[in-house]
Design a protein around this motif. Structure first.
Motif, PDB file in Angstrom:
ATOM      1  N   UNK A 150       9.196  -6.672 -25.509  1.00 46.52           N
ATOM      2  CA  UNK A 150      10.436  -6.271 -26.167  1.00 46.52           C
ATOM      3  C   UNK A 150      10.668  -4.771 -26.040  1.00 46.52           C
ATOM      4  N   UNK A 151       9.609  -4.001 -26.077  1.00 53.73           N
ATOM      5  CA  UNK A 151       9.700  -2.538 -26.086  1.00 53.73           C
ATOM      6  C   UNK A 151       9.078  -1.952 -24.828  1.00 53.73           C
ATOM      7  N   UNK A 152       9.615  -0.799 -24.391  1.00 53.33           N
ATOM      8  CA  UNK A 152       9.022  -0.121 -23.234  1.00 53.33           C
ATOM      9  C   UNK A 152       7.603   0.344 -23.523  1.00 53.33           C
ATOM     10  N   UNK A 153       7.332   0.714 -24.771  1.00 55.63           N
ATOM     11  CA  UNK A 153       5.970   1.121 -25.105  1.00 55.63           C
ATOM     12  C   UNK A 153       4.983  -0.025 -24.874  1.00 55.63           C
ATOM     13  N   UNK A 174      16.235  -2.577 -17.038  1.00 55.14           N
ATOM     14  CA  UNK A 174      16.747  -3.258 -18.226  1.00 55.14           C
ATOM     15  C   UNK A 174      18.108  -2.704 -18.623  1.00 55.14           C
ATOM     16  N   UNK A 175      18.274  -1.382 -18.556  1.00 52.02           N
ATOM     17  CA  UNK A 175      19.558  -0.787 -18.910  1.00 52.02           C
ATOM     18  C   UNK A 175      20.647  -1.189 -17.924  1.00 52.02           C
ATOM     19  N   UNK A 176      20.310  -1.302 -16.640  1.00 48.37           N
ATOM     20  CA  UNK A 176      21.283  -1.797 -15.663  1.00 48.37           C
ATOM     21  C   UNK A 176      21.715  -3.219 -16.002  1.00 48.37           C
ATOM     22  N   UNK A 177      20.748  -4.053 -16.367  1.00 47.31           N
ATOM     23  CA  UNK A 177      21.083  -5.431 -16.732  1.00 47.31           C
ATOM     24  C   UNK A 177      21.948  -5.470 -17.981  1.00 47.31           C
ATOM     25  N   UNK A 178      21.619  -4.643 -18.980  1.00 51.79           N
ATOM     26  CA  UNK A 178      22.408  -4.605 -20.207  1.00 51.79           C
ATOM     27  C   UNK A 178      23.837  -4.154 -19.926  1.00 51.79           C
ATOM     28  N   UNK A 179      23.980  -3.154 -19.057  1.00 54.38           N
ATOM     29  CA  UNK A 179      25.307  -2.669 -18.709  1.00 54.38           C
ATOM     30  C   UNK A 179      26.086  -3.727 -17.946  1.00 54.38           C
ATOM     31  N   UNK A 239      25.927   6.057 -16.313  1.00 51.95           N
ATOM     32  CA  UNK A 239      26.372   4.665 -16.289  1.00 51.95           C
ATOM     33  C   UNK A 239      25.562   3.789 -17.241  1.00 51.95           C
ATOM     34  N   UNK A 240      24.251   4.031 -17.307  1.00 49.99           N
ATOM     35  CA  UNK A 240      23.386   3.128 -18.080  1.00 49.99           C
ATOM     36  C   UNK A 240      23.048   3.653 -19.467  1.00 49.99           C
ATOM     37  N   UNK A 241      23.547   4.826 -19.843  1.00 53.59           N
ATOM     38  CA  UNK A 241      23.183   5.394 -21.146  1.00 53.59           C
ATOM     39  C   UNK A 241      23.424   4.432 -22.313  1.00 53.59           C
ATOM     40  N   UNK A 242      24.563   3.719 -22.366  1.00 52.64           N
ATOM     41  CA  UNK A 242      24.709   2.755 -23.475  1.00 52.64           C
ATOM     42  C   UNK A 242      23.601   1.695 -23.478  1.00 52.64           C
ATOM     43  N   UNK A 243      23.203   1.214 -22.317  1.00 59.14           N
ATOM     44  CA  UNK A 243      22.132   0.231 -22.248  1.00 59.14           C
ATOM     45  C   UNK A 243      20.796   0.812 -22.668  1.00 59.14           C
ATOM     46  N   UNK A 244      20.529   2.070 -22.305  1.00 57.19           N
ATOM     47  CA  UNK A 244      19.300   2.737 -22.746  1.00 57.19           C
ATOM     48  C   UNK A 244      19.306   2.915 -24.257  1.00 57.19           C
ATOM     49  N   UNK A 245      20.446   3.332 -24.811  1.00 59.46           N
ATOM     50  CA  UNK A 245      20.534   3.538 -26.257  1.00 59.46           C
ATOM     51  C   UNK A 245      20.409   2.230 -27.021  1.00 59.46           C
ATOM     52  N   UNK A 246      20.966   1.175 -26.469  1.00 56.78           N
ATOM     53  CA  UNK A 246      20.916  -0.137 -27.124  1.00 56.78           C
ATOM     54  C   UNK A 246      19.480  -0.585 -27.378  1.00 56.78           C
ATOM     55  N   UNK A 247      18.577  -0.234 -26.444  1.00 55.30           N
ATOM     56  CA  UNK A 247      17.187  -0.677 -26.561  1.00 55.30           C
ATOM     57  C   UNK A 247      16.243   0.426 -27.029  1.00 55.30           C
ATOM     58  N   UNK A 248      16.804   1.595 -27.385  1.00 54.42           N
ATOM     59  CA  UNK A 248      15.963   2.701 -27.829  1.00 54.42           C
ATOM     60  C   UNK A 248      15.121   3.291 -26.721  1.00 54.42           C
TER      61      UNK A 248
END
Length: 370
Positions: free
Chosen positions: A59-62, A250-255, A310-319
């Motif tokens: 679930x998390x990148x960590x 993951x952020x590309x997929x979310x976007x 382009x992917x910042x919203x997807x990165x922010x969505x997942x922290x």
């Protein structure tokens, strides 16, 4: 939240000569002795000088980073016990006098029978990122939208400059070696799931490939998991760079999911331009220009900046932005794995110094990002 998992492939090298050694079975067996790595997490590969790992679904990148470090450390320790070293390089810098044997089993035997010497030369290692999708129809929509960014991902991941003791002048020689299989490269644009299924059905029916596992597109739908699998990237020297790339995918997929849901028009990209962009990325990595999503050349840093925007919203969505952005800055500052390999050879002056550097980076993990 979109789930993510990573697969990495590694080489096993002789500590004295830096040449590949056929000890996959020994290393995998030794890796399970301490209960640090489960059998399902450590798998054989086509050639017996290779080994593959797969993280659990995360679930998390960590989580991704923790599993990659755990598995790398477990296999590095197992390799030392077996008289060899683990190397996270996407191509074998040196070759031995004798051919590395093909791993036993019907599937690998079929690949060897089909590819002959081409299969025997696949001492190359990739990194695959799986991102969860709600269904296969949506997965095709994600493929259609992320395919234009595959050359950028390849350039960022380039980590295979050496082959048979020589500098290839390419940042990702693995890409060129792997491109010789019948079905590969950037996937075509599909008019929905029926078109995708019809395409893969025709390819399997042709008997040129044995099954859907030989769809070696740079991105595809997984046949085993409810995921899109992005396969264009070289294995990474550092575990945290692999984690960064997983976050970007993951952020590309979310976007892509968001744009698909919102009905954002999809700008077409010519397949021949995407193919040229992949070749250019494999040749230069981040050391020259990159082609943008429409095939126009720009400084590599500018294209990466556009990707992040382009992917910042997807990165922010997942922290994930706090994990990814510092590592992108480090990547631009220090260069790709290919750049670091060339620098290590320059410092050491001989190929075994290079392989020592690769195995040390693989075993030790990575310094703190920032």
């Amino acid at each position: 939240m979109i789930t993510v998992g990573v697969e990495e492939e590694y080489l096993l090298l002789d500590p004295a000569t830096g040449q590949p050694v056929a000890r996959s079975e020994e290393v995998r067996r030794a890796a399970g002795l301490d209960g640090v790595a489960e059998e399902s997490e450590v798998q054989p590969e086509l050639l017996q000088a290779q080994v593959e790992i797969a993280t659990p679904v995360c679930q998390e990148l960590t989580e991704v980073g923790g599993h990659l470090l755990r598995l790398r450390h477990a296999l590095s320790t197992a390799a030392e016990r077996s008289g060899c070293r683990l190397a996270a390089t996407a191509s074998a810098p040196l070759m031995g006098e004798h051919q590395v044997p093909v791993t036993g089993g019907r599937r690998y035997g079929r690949l060897h029978g089909q590819g002959g010497r081409m299969a025997e030369e696949l001492l190359i290692n990739g990194m695959h990122v799986h991102v969860g999708v709600p269904d296969r129809e949506t997965g095709v929509a994600v493929l259609n939208r992320i395919r234009v960014w595959l050359p950028t991902l390849l350039a960022m991941s380039a980590n295979s400059p050496f082959w048979e003791g020589r500098d290839t002048s390419f940042a990702s020689w693995r890409t060129l070696v792997f491109s010789r299989w019948p079905v590969g490269g950037v996937p075509p644009h599909f008019d929905g799931l029926p078109d995708y299924e019809e395409s893969i059905g025709a390819l399997v029916a042709s008997s040129v490939i044995g099954d859907t596992g030989q769809l070696y597109w740079h991105a595809r739908l997984s046949e085993r998991f409810p995921t899109v699998e992005v396969r264009c990237m070289d294995v990474q020297l550092r575990a945290d760079d692999a984690t960064m790339l997983a976050g970007i995918v993951r952020a590309l997929a979310a976007t892509a999911l968001r744009d698909h849901k919102d009905g954002v028009p999809l700008r077409p990209a010519r397949p021949e331009v995407l193919q040229a962009a992949m070749w250019h990325a494999a040749r230069h990595g981040l050391s020259s220009t990159l082609l943008d999503t429409q095939g126009h050349p720009h400084p590599a840093a500018d294209v990466l900046s556009r990707l992040v925007e382009y992917i910042t919203p997807g990165l922010q969505e997942h922290g994930d932005i706090r994990h990814v952005e510092p590592l992108i800055r480090r990547l631009l500052r220090e260069g790709t794995g290919a750049d670091q390999q060339r620098q290590a050879l320059g410092r050491g002056g001989h190929m075994t110094a290079l392989t020592d550097f690769i195995t040390q980076e693989t075993a030790l993990g990575a310094p703190e990002s920032g």
